[in-house]
Motif scaffolding. Structure first.
Motif, PDB file in Angstrom:
ATOM      1  N   VAL A  55      -7.731  -1.961   3.375  1.00 52.08           N
ATOM      2  CA  VAL A  55      -7.228  -1.914   4.747  1.00 52.08           C
ATOM      3  C   VAL A  55      -6.256  -3.071   4.972  1.00 52.08           C
ATOM      4  CG1 VAL A  55      -7.860  -2.110   7.176  1.00 52.08           C
ATOM      5  CG2 VAL A  55      -9.306  -0.790   5.621  1.00 52.08           C
ATOM      6  N   GLY A  56      -5.084  -2.776   5.526  1.00 52.07           N
ATOM      7  CA  GLY A  56      -4.096  -3.806   5.805  1.00 52.07           C
ATOM      8  C   GLY A  56      -3.197  -4.148   4.645  1.00 52.07           C
ATOM      9  N   SER A  57      -3.345  -3.452   3.518  1.00 52.28           N
ATOM     10  CA  SER A  57      -2.524  -3.756   2.338  1.00 52.28           C
ATOM     11  C   SER A  57      -1.107  -3.224   2.464  1.00 52.28           C
ATOM     12  CB  SER A  57      -3.177  -3.176   1.076  1.00 52.28           C
ATOM     13  OG  SER A  57      -3.216  -1.751   1.149  1.00 52.28           O
ATOM     14  N   ALA A 113      -1.582   1.544  -6.726  1.00 52.60           N
ATOM     15  CA  ALA A 113      -2.515   0.664  -6.025  1.00 52.60           C
ATOM     16  C   ALA A 113      -1.741  -0.449  -5.327  1.00 52.60           C
ATOM     17  CB  ALA A 113      -3.523   0.073  -7.007  1.00 52.60           C
ATOM     18  N   VAL A 114      -1.930  -0.575  -4.012  1.00 53.85           N
ATOM     19  CA  VAL A 114      -1.191  -1.555  -3.220  1.00 53.85           C
ATOM     20  C   VAL A 114      -2.047  -2.804  -3.015  1.00 53.85           C
ATOM     21  CG1 VAL A 114       0.110  -1.946  -1.098  1.00 53.85           C
ATOM     22  CG2 VAL A 114      -0.095   0.367  -2.016  1.00 53.85           C
ATOM     23  N   THR A 115      -1.450  -3.977  -3.275  1.00 53.04           N
ATOM     24  CA  THR A 115      -2.121  -5.256  -3.066  1.00 53.04           C
ATOM     25  C   THR A 115      -1.318  -6.090  -2.074  1.00 53.04           C
ATOM     26  OG1 THR A 115      -2.956  -5.232  -5.348  1.00 53.04           O
ATOM     27  CG2 THR A 115      -3.008  -7.334  -4.179  1.00 53.04           C
ATOM     28  N   ARG A 116      -2.008  -6.701  -1.111  1.00 54.58           N
ATOM     29  CA  ARG A 116      -1.340  -7.500  -0.077  1.00 54.58           C
ATOM     30  C   ARG A 116      -0.986  -8.895  -0.603  1.00 54.58           C
ATOM     31  NH1 ARG A 116      -3.323 -11.168   3.716  1.00 54.58           N
ATOM     32  NH2 ARG A 116      -5.460 -10.745   3.022  1.00 54.58           N
ATOM     33  N   ALA A 117       0.283  -9.309  -0.324  1.00 55.92           N
ATOM     34  CA  ALA A 117       0.717 -10.667  -0.669  1.00 55.92           C
ATOM     35  C   ALA A 117       1.480 -11.270   0.505  1.00 55.92           C
ATOM     36  CB  ALA A 117       1.588 -10.646  -1.917  1.00 55.92           C
ATOM     37  N   VAL A 143      -4.390 -14.880   1.624  1.00 53.66           N
ATOM     38  CA  VAL A 143      -3.937 -14.022   0.528  1.00 53.66           C
ATOM     39  C   VAL A 143      -4.678 -14.390  -0.750  1.00 53.66           C
ATOM     40  CG1 VAL A 143      -1.979 -13.416  -0.951  1.00 53.66           C
ATOM     41  CG2 VAL A 143      -1.659 -13.641   1.519  1.00 53.66           C
ATOM     42  N   ASP A 144      -5.289 -13.404  -1.373  1.00 54.70           N
ATOM     43  CA  ASP A 144      -5.984 -13.608  -2.647  1.00 54.70           C
ATOM     44  C   ASP A 144      -5.868 -12.295  -3.426  1.00 54.70           C
ATOM     45  OD1 ASP A 144      -7.741 -13.946  -4.770  1.00 54.70           O
ATOM     46  OD2 ASP A 144      -9.129 -15.170  -3.593  1.00 54.70           O
TER      47      ASP A 144
END
Length: 307
Positions: A10-12, A87-91, A96-97
């Motif tokens: 969620v939020g990525s 696959a989406v990763t938040r940065a 942020v981790d």
């Protein structure tokens, strides 16, 4: 056609990626239902083929993108028919981790596979009461698979052959898209999706990072591109690496496969070097191939068929 599923916490920015790829605003869809759209696969060779053949238009190959609403095992089940995952990763933002988020997402996929195996095992145990030795063997196989998953391990690491009836998520080709610093500005890409391709390119310094992600996904899924072209249209098509001319004909239209006679083939490099189909034929680099010919990436095919 390549079927791609999107996954992310969620939020990525997972749904932002969906809009960036497809140009479709996910907020316009039905709440709680998967968003589905089509995305073009960029290929700089396609306009070259169109120019050489004199085609009126150029149509890129496409992928079908599914953005499920969440990460529950039931929701992720929508992606079991997908050929690959993005696959989406938040940065961006605070806290942020990436390593933590990627580990959490991997665990969600493992849990979804465990749920899938448990439900399959429950059904097969009921069927095994008939005494069928083949079904009883599947029960034993599924119990070993479940034990592996309950240790927190992915089915990508399963040491033995998986039961063919399973459709695991963790064994699918997966490409990660970093949203933010060091990756892709998905918000910008989503805005650029509303612009014509040439105008959007003016806002970028080189190719879109999304093009790179799609290319990586394409490679991991083991696909190649072939072309067809006439005076009306040049078109790109996707095909599994190692597929035959008959498979290529079937991906265009079932009638072509059913009535396949032969296939005229010109390698992309030979077409560019010759400058026209006629010159390629004169040079002898246009070949006649049968249905068992293994299609190469970049081949220009002209399928002769009769139904």
């Amino acid at each position: 056609m390549l079927e791609v599923g999107l996954v992310g916490l969620v939020g990525s920015g997972k749904s932002t990626l969906f809009k960036a790829l497809t140009g479709v605003d996910p907020s316009a869809g039905e709440y709680g239902k998967p968003h589905v759209g089509m995305a073009s696969i960029p290929d700089e060779r396609l306009p070259v083929v169109a120019r050489i053949v004199g085609s009126g238009e150029a149509t890129p190959a496409t992928i079908r993108v599914t953005d499920p609403p969440g990460l529950s095992p039931a929701v992720l089940g929508e992606l079991r028919q997908a050929d690959a995952l993005l696959a989406v990763t938040r940065a961006f933002g605070t806290d942020v981790d990436r390593a933590r988020d990627e580990e959490t997402l991997n665990l969600e996929l493992v849990v979804a596979d465990r749920d899938h195996v448990e439900r399959r095992l429950e059904r097969v145990r009921t069927q095994a009461k008939s005494g069928d030795p083949q079904v009883k063997q599947e029960v034993a196989d599924l119990e070993r698979v479940l034990a592996h998953l309950e240790q927190g391990s992915s089915l990508a690491d399963y040491p033995d052959e998986l039961p063919p009836e399973l459709e695991p998520l963790t064994t699918k080709p997966l490409v990660r898209v970093v949203n933010g610093e060091g990756g892709v500005d998905l918000s910008l890409e989503a805005e650029l999706a509303d612009l014509p391709a040439d105008e959007a390119a003016a806002f970028r310094d080189g190719p879109s990072a999304l093009e790179t992600a799609i290319g990586a996904l394409f490679d991991q899924a083991g696909l190649l591109t072939f072309f067809t072209a006439n005076e009306k249209e040049a078109r790109a098509w996707t095909l599994k690496t190692g597929s035959s001319a008959l498979d290529a004909a079937g991906s265009i239209h079932t009638d072509m496969a059913r009535g396949f006679i032969r296939c005229e083939v010109i390698a992309y490099e030979d077409l560019v070097d010759a400058g026209s189909r006629a010159e390629a034929a004169r040079r002898g680099v246009q070949r006649l191939e049968g249905k068992t010919y293994t299609v190469a990436d970049g081949d220009l095919l002209n399928v002769r068929f009769n139904v």
